[in-house]
Enzyme design. Structure first.
Site, short mmCIF file in Angstrom:
data_model
loop_
_atom_site.label_atom_id
_atom_site.label_comp_id
_atom_site.label_asym_id
_atom_site.label_seq_id
_atom_site.Cartn_x
_atom_site.Cartn_y
_atom_site.Cartn_z
N ASP A 128 -0.66 10.29 0.42
CA ASP A 128 -0.98 9.98 -0.96
C ASP A 128 0.27 9.37 -1.58
O ASP A 128 1.39 9.49 -1.05
CB ASP A 128 -1.43 11.23 -1.71
N CYS A 129 0.11 8.71 -2.71
CA CYS A 129 1.21 7.90 -3.24
C CYS A 129 2.31 8.79 -3.82
O CYS A 129 2.09 9.52 -4.80
CB CYS A 129 0.68 6.94 -4.28
#
Length: 734
Positions: free
Chosen positions: A271-272
């Site tokens: 995930d970012c």
């Protein structure tokens, strides 16, 4: 200063000769689409320098001109239509798709989305747009379990049930990826792996430690189904830690479970910002270099973020090997080859010829409306006030979202000029002779600042009041998207904003016995304590997409019968919920909740009447290796053509060992003309009837079970609210 121009010229010439020679030695056989994918990826990546490989492990992958590798950004969204990339069809939010209980419809929606994606990708490539959100790798779907209705991102999921989530999720992935044996139409990504469903304000820091029973009964089944059945191309590791290790650095999740046990052959992305969170949020390691190394070693191929820029230092410090870099890069290029990004011209890729006419096409607009129609849930219909007559003389439409485009969209949306509000939809359906009136009446989330905008007197003069209330993605959503900073995307309680509650009460006090229809827009359960009894009809519309207004109007005025069913339990209030931070499933969802909610899972009324008859089992005594056939007759005995969702539940009659109180084991959406009846068959395999024990093992558990077939989850509340009387039978497992 003296400049030796002749020396510079000689040096430049030598450089050009070396470069030309290097380029001539490039093996471009990786462009041959007749070679196996593994070999093509190996040929290409083997010709990259270590720095070039590292630059491919970031979501914004750099170009390598000498190898004819263009730059590419992996980050793209397609939750309910292509998001954040200009014009696209906006379908109803994911939770609405869950409410349809229709996997075939989900596949059609995803196929439409990937068709638009291919068309947009071709145009973007032609125009040199390689930016974020312009590619073919979609970080969709979100198959986390909606375990707590306070979670702001629950709207992105398909609900609280592992089976429903699995079936809709598998269908959605198949629609995105297509059915060609060689090429992907687009690449789907199952997220967020794993045990991730809020709270949003601590999502970067919490450590989820579910017991093994909950892990394998609730949190992992949908991921396993998408990997094994749908062959999903990507998996996104979550922000949080699981059993003390960050998800993007978890050998248990990424190696033992995903690769070794499930045989996953796609790419894993973080995930970012999750890789940086390994050291600066979760404090699992001390430095960015260590965080990059541990994530790469555990199996995270791609980082959304910048921490993988430290990988060269990790090599120098002996934390990772160049071979590990190579292997992780090869896996990423296998995905790009499957998408046909490096093929020679004239290939057999069937997904290359979608033109601009496929973007927001009439067919896709009609499909968006179909989903909205099939997702709308009728929760209450006192004295059959609905459907309304199109010849009604004085309809009054009011509420903060009656004329709102924002309410239609939900989170992660595209852009279109085709939005239809509920007011517009009603205006198109009612007779031109109707004296249709409208005022918003109240601001959505704050105390009304314009007293002149309150209009309860018009409600008293009208024949019916349609009041549209609810939430938007500004009120519930992802951490970074939330306006209400104190909520950080999540809801504090389940109530409507107080201004809306007050407005509904004000209307009810003025309508003088005239009917009040409450239309609720939200991506999650809304408590109606204190106002439910004031309403004659209640309709849950979720975030219904660009055609939401037309769909709602068709339902309210009888062009279609409502057919959506709740994919999540609607509690009465937060007092019925366990602590939000607690990842135990005890007391959560219809499977474990012992208190009576406001509306049960699977519930939804139609304008007709459904009867279930003649439930038959192929045997009442089943041995472990046998398949059970369940047959039931479903009849529409009312006056409207309907769609119905037939639901089969298995309830253990001897509860022990933490197993669920009841479990959805099969469902089927069917159409029934008025007066029509159909025979429905369900086949339950031994695996369908096994239970997960406290050690996380799927086991055959001898004993007596109640099989229940109806159109809502079993219980007195469902029947009291108007669900059909279910058919039941006793099954003995031995």
């Amino acid at each position: 200063m003296y400049i030796n121009r002749q020396s510079i010229y000689k040096g430049f010439t030598a450089f050009m000769v070396v470069t030309a020679s290097f380029a001539q030695n490039v093996d471009f056989s990786f462009q041959n689409n007749h070679l196996p994918i593994d070999k093509r990826a190996e040929i290409l990546v083997s010709q990259m320098t270590i720095e070039e490989k590292i630059n491919q492990l970031k979501n914004g992958a750099a170009a390598i001109p000498r190898l004819k590798v263009p730059d590419y950004d992996w980050w793209n969204e397609a939750l309910h239509g292509i998001g954040r990339n200009g014009k696209a069809t906006i379908f109803p939010q994911a939770i609405a798709l869950g409410a349809t209980f229709d996997p075939q419809l989900a596949e059609r929606v995803a196929s439409a989305i990937s068709t638009e994606a291919r068309a947009k990708y071709a145009i973007s490539q032609k125009n040199g747009n390689h930016s974020k959100y312009a590619g073919l790798t979609f970080w969709t779907p979100n198959i986390n379990i909606f375990r707590d209705p306070r979670w702001g991102r629950g709207q992105e999921t398909y609900g609280e049930d592992p089976l429903l989530t699995s079936r809709i999720g598998v269908a959605f992935v198949k629609g995105l990826q297509g059915n060609d044996p060689k090429y992907l139409k687009s690449a789907a990504c199952a997220k967020h792996f794993a045990v991730h469903s809020g709270p949003e304000n601590i999502r970067h820091e919490f450590n989820a430690e579910p017991n093994k029973q909950d892990l394998y009964e609730t949190y992992l089944p949908a991921f396993e189904a998408l990997v094994k059945e749908a062959k999903v191309e990507g998996v996104m590791a979550a922000y949080n830690a699981v059993y003390g290790k960050p998800a993007c650095a978890s050998d248990f999740l990424l190696k033992e479970t995903l690769r070794d046990k499930w045989k996953f052959d796609g790419y894993v992305t973080s995930d970012c910002g999750a890789v940086s969170g390994v050291y600066n949020k979760l404090k699992y390691v001390k430095t960015a270099v260590e965080a990059a190394a541990v994530a790469l070693n555990s199996g995270t191929n791609l980082e959304c973020g910048t921490t993988y820029s430290q990988l060269k230092k990790a090599i120098d410090q002996g934390l990772i090997t160049e071979k590990m870099i190579h292997d992780r890069t090869v896996q990423l290029f296998k995905t790009r080859f499957r998408l046909g990004m490096f093929d020679e011209k004239g290939t057999d890729n069937p997904y290359l010829n979608f033109g601009i006419e496929k973007i927001h096409s009439p067919e896709h607009i009609a499909l968006s409306k179909e989903v909205a129609l099939k997702s709308i849930v009728l929760l209450k219909n006192k004295n059959n006030i609905l459907p309304l007559s199109k010849d009604i003389k004085i309809p009054y439409v009011t509420g903060p979202f009656a004329n709102s485009n924002d309410m239609l969209m939900g989170s992660y949306y595209g852009v279109t000029s085709g939005m239809v509000t509920i007011l517009e939809g009603v205006a198109d359906v009612v007779s031109p002779s109707a004296s249709l009136n409208y005022r918003s009446g109240v601001l959505p989330f704050h105390k009304n600042i314009n007293p002149k905008n309150w209009a309860p007197f018009e409600a008293g003069e009208s024949d019916v009041t349609i009041c549209v209330v609810g939430l938007t993605a500004d009120r519930e959503g992802e951490e970074v998207d939330a306006i209400a900073a104190e909520n950080v995307g999540d809801k504090v309680d389940l109530k409507l904003p107080q201004s809306q509650i007050d407005y509904v009460k004000e209307i009810a006090s003025k309508i003088k016995g005239k009917p009040l229809v409450l239309v609720i827009a939200s991506g999650s359960p809304v408590s109606l304590e204190g106002i439910e009894e004031l309403c004659d009809a209640i309709v849950q519309i979720w975030y219904p997409g660009e055609q939401g207004g037309n769909a709602v109007a068709d339902i309210l005025f009888g062009n279609s019968s409502p057919s959506g069913h709740l994919p999540i339990t609607f509690p009465k209030n937060v007092a019925q919920l366990p602590a939000y931070e607690d990842y135990s499933m005890k007391g959560r969802t219809y499977k474990y909740m012992t208190e009576e909610p406001m509306y049960p899972f699977g519930f939804g009324l139609t304008y007709s009447k459904t009867e279930f008859r003649n439930l038959k089992l192929s045997t009442s005594n089943l041995k472990e290796k046998q398949t059970l056939t369940v047959t039931v007759e479903v009849a529409n005995t009312g006056n409207y053509d309907i769609d119905e969702v037939v639901q089969l539940y298995v309830n253990p009659m001897e509860l022990s060992g933490g197993i669920p109180l009841k479990s959805l084991k099969a469902f089927e959406r069917i159409s029934l003309k008025k007066g029509e009846k159909k025979s429905i068959n369900f086949k339950l395999t031994p695996n369908n009837l096994k239970v997960v024990n406290e050690q996380g093992q799927s086991v055959w558990r001898n004993g007596n079970y109640q099989l229940v077939v109806g159109n809502a989850s079993p219980g007195a509340l469902s029947t009291r609210l108007g669900a059909a009387t279910p058919q039941t039978a006793i099954l003995q497992l031995k």
